[in-house]
Scaffold this active site. Structure first.
Site, PDB file in Angstrom:
ATOM      1  N   LEU A  58       1.960  96.410  55.261  1.00  0.00           N
ATOM      2  CA  LEU A  58       2.593  95.576  54.243  1.00  0.00           C
ATOM      3  C   LEU A  58       2.898  94.233  54.891  1.00  0.00           C
ATOM      4  O   LEU A  58       3.197  94.171  56.087  1.00  0.00           O
ATOM      5  CB  LEU A  58       3.901  96.207  53.738  1.00  0.00           C
ATOM      6  CG  LEU A  58       3.824  97.501  52.928  1.00  0.00           C
ATOM      7  CD1 LEU A  58       5.241  97.983  52.600  1.00  0.00           C
ATOM      8  CD2 LEU A  58       3.024  97.318  51.646  1.00  0.00           C
ATOM      9  N   ASP A  59       2.841  93.158  54.108  1.00  0.00           N
ATOM     10  CA  ASP A  59       3.217  91.848  54.623  1.00  0.00           C
ATOM     11  C   ASP A  59       4.667  91.875  55.082  1.00  0.00           C
ATOM     12  O   ASP A  59       5.483  92.667  54.593  1.00  0.00           O
ATOM     13  CB  ASP A  59       3.061  90.774  53.545  1.00  0.00           C
ATOM     14  CG  ASP A  59       1.609  90.536  53.171  1.00  0.00           C
ATOM     15  OD1 ASP A  59       0.721  90.931  53.953  1.00  0.00           O
ATOM     16  OD2 ASP A  59       1.361  89.957  52.100  1.00  0.00           O
ATOM     17  N   LYS A  60       5.004  90.962  55.985  1.00  0.00           N
ATOM     18  CA  LYS A  60       6.353  90.896  56.545  1.00  0.00           C
ATOM     19  C   LYS A  60       7.419  90.788  55.466  1.00  0.00           C
ATOM     20  O   LYS A  60       8.441  91.474  55.516  1.00  0.00           O
ATOM     21  CB  LYS A  60       6.443  89.696  57.494  1.00  0.00           C
ATOM     22  CG  LYS A  60       7.801  89.534  58.153  1.00  0.00           C
ATOM     23  CD  LYS A  60       7.811  88.337  59.102  1.00  0.00           C
ATOM     24  CE  LYS A  60       9.175  88.152  59.747  1.00  0.00           C
ATOM     25  NZ  LYS A  60       9.191  86.981  60.663  1.00  0.00           N
ATOM     26  N   THR A  91       7.147  91.604  52.275  1.00  0.00           N
ATOM     27  CA  THR A  91       7.048  92.639  51.246  1.00  0.00           C
ATOM     28  C   THR A  91       7.880  93.846  51.650  1.00  0.00           C
ATOM     29  O   THR A  91       7.806  94.312  52.779  1.00  0.00           O
ATOM     30  CB  THR A  91       5.584  93.062  51.029  1.00  0.00           C
ATOM     31  OG1 THR A  91       4.806  91.913  50.695  1.00  0.00           O
ATOM     32  CG2 THR A  91       5.470  94.089  49.921  1.00  0.00           C
ATOM     33  N   ARG A 136      -1.075  88.752  45.894  1.00  0.00           N
ATOM     34  CA  ARG A 136      -0.569  87.381  45.929  1.00  0.00           C
ATOM     35  C   ARG A 136      -1.641  86.384  45.508  1.00  0.00           C
ATOM     36  O   ARG A 136      -1.373  85.457  44.730  1.00  0.00           O
ATOM     37  CB  ARG A 136      -0.056  87.072  47.339  1.00  0.00           C
ATOM     38  CG  ARG A 136       1.106  87.964  47.762  1.00  0.00           C
ATOM     39  CD  ARG A 136       1.391  87.877  49.256  1.00  0.00           C
ATOM     40  NE  ARG A 136       1.884  86.561  49.641  1.00  0.00           N
ATOM     41  CZ  ARG A 136       2.191  86.245  50.896  1.00  0.00           C
ATOM     42  NH1 ARG A 136       2.065  87.165  51.865  1.00  0.00           N
ATOM     43  NH2 ARG A 136       2.635  85.040  51.192  1.00  0.00           N
TER      44      ARG A 136
END
Length: 319
Positions: free
Chosen positions: A146-148, A150, A248
């Site tokens: 997961l993105d930082k 998120t 995104r």
């Protein structure tokens, strides 16, 4: 007889492969075990027969089997690397955000603001923190990322056999992921499937960027409208593929970037929302659905929306 979980020493070693390393390629096992030894040296040891499995020569691509005996010759290793420093706030967050755990895997409600692993500019992340919290757990690996910024459902495998099954589910359509996202503007359609390819690039500053491009890989995201506000729309985003920054970029391509997305959003829109308290990307991995990798039972996990995002939503005026 040592096991592959013991500490190394400068003498000939005979290691018995445990479940933590079975089905792993020999070269990957050696690279992880002999930290500090150049890869070229490791491959040369295997090629010359200095490394053996069950007293026989093998290729570097050999997949280890439970109970295999691996001979490792004396080899110099680099000085022990500096200990990874994990923020106390991250450790506390992880200990209090486990949604599910059994012998094979963990489902974690990852807090926003923490990378899933250490990397460029980040000394440590979720996986390093978990390994520090649970030193007795010999195998802990990320199943996906997961993105930082998120938050939400993150899978961590506790066995290599489980990791393999979960990776296969992710490669196919065996894992259904659903995200909550707040999009800028009024999203008119009840449902919309975005099917446009994505290409990964790196800009001049070294930052990873993803663009819509016919030269990229196929990517599909289904957006479902949940609630409309005066200048924003809460949606479910269900990615059919797992490309980097997929939701995104697809949201921005629709003309409705995710609120507080500093990379793919619009600066003026972000400024307006930040004045109202939106300081982080409004993207939350809410749900995971898949068959248990061992029992086959259908599982459905839900990570509640973080309090800060829930509070911001409560102040929005619905249409």
């Amino acid at each position: 007889m040592k096991t592959a979980n013991d500490q190394i020493n400068p003498q000939v070693q005979w290691l018995e492969i445990t479940e933590a390393n079975c089905e792993q390629r020999l070269d990957n096992f050696l690279i992880g075990y002999l930290k500090g030894v150049p890869k070229t040296r490791i491959y040369r040891m295997v090629r010359k027969g200095e490394v053996r499995v069950n007293k026989g020569r093998v290729e570097v691509s050999y997949k280890l089997v439970l109970g295999d005996i691996v001979r490792i010759p004396p080899v110099r290793v680099a000085e022990k690397a500096d200990e990874v420093i994990v923020q106390p706030t991250l450790k506390y967050s992880l200990e209090n955000h486990i949604l599910f755990e059994d012998d094979g895997f963990i489902v974690l409600n990852k807090p926003s603001g923490f990378a899933v692993h250490g990397g460029s500019g980040v000394q440590s992340g979720v996986i390093e923190a978990l390994r520090q919290i649970r030193p007795q757990q010999k195998f802990l690996e990320l199943v996906h990322r997961l993105d930082k910024e998120t938050s939400g459902c993150l899978l961590i495998a506790k066995k290599r056999s489980v990791l393999k099954v979960l990776h296969e589910l992710f490669r196919g359509d065996g894992i259904r992921k659903t995200y909550l996202a707040l999009l800028a503007g009024q999203f008119k359609r009840k449902k919309q499937l975005v099917d446009v390819p994505l290409l990964k690039n790196v800009n001049q500053g070294g930052e990873r960027m993803v663009t819509v491009s016919q030269a990229g890989k196929s990517a599909e995201t289904l957006f479902t409208r949940l609630k409309q506000f005066q200048d924003a729309t809460l949606v479910h985003a269900a990615p059919k593929t797992g490309r980097t920054h997929q939701i995104r970029v697809h949201a921005a391509w629709l003309g409705h970037p995710i609120v507080a997305d500093d990379r793919y959003g619009e600066s003026e829109i972000n400024k307006a929302f930040k004045k109202r308290g939106y300081k982080r990307l409004f993207l939350h991995a809410e749900q995971l659905q898949f068959a248990h990798p061992v029992t086959g039972a259908e599982l459905h996990f839900v990570a509640p929306l973080p309090d800060d995002l829930q509070d911001l939503l409560s102040h929005e005026k619905p249409l």
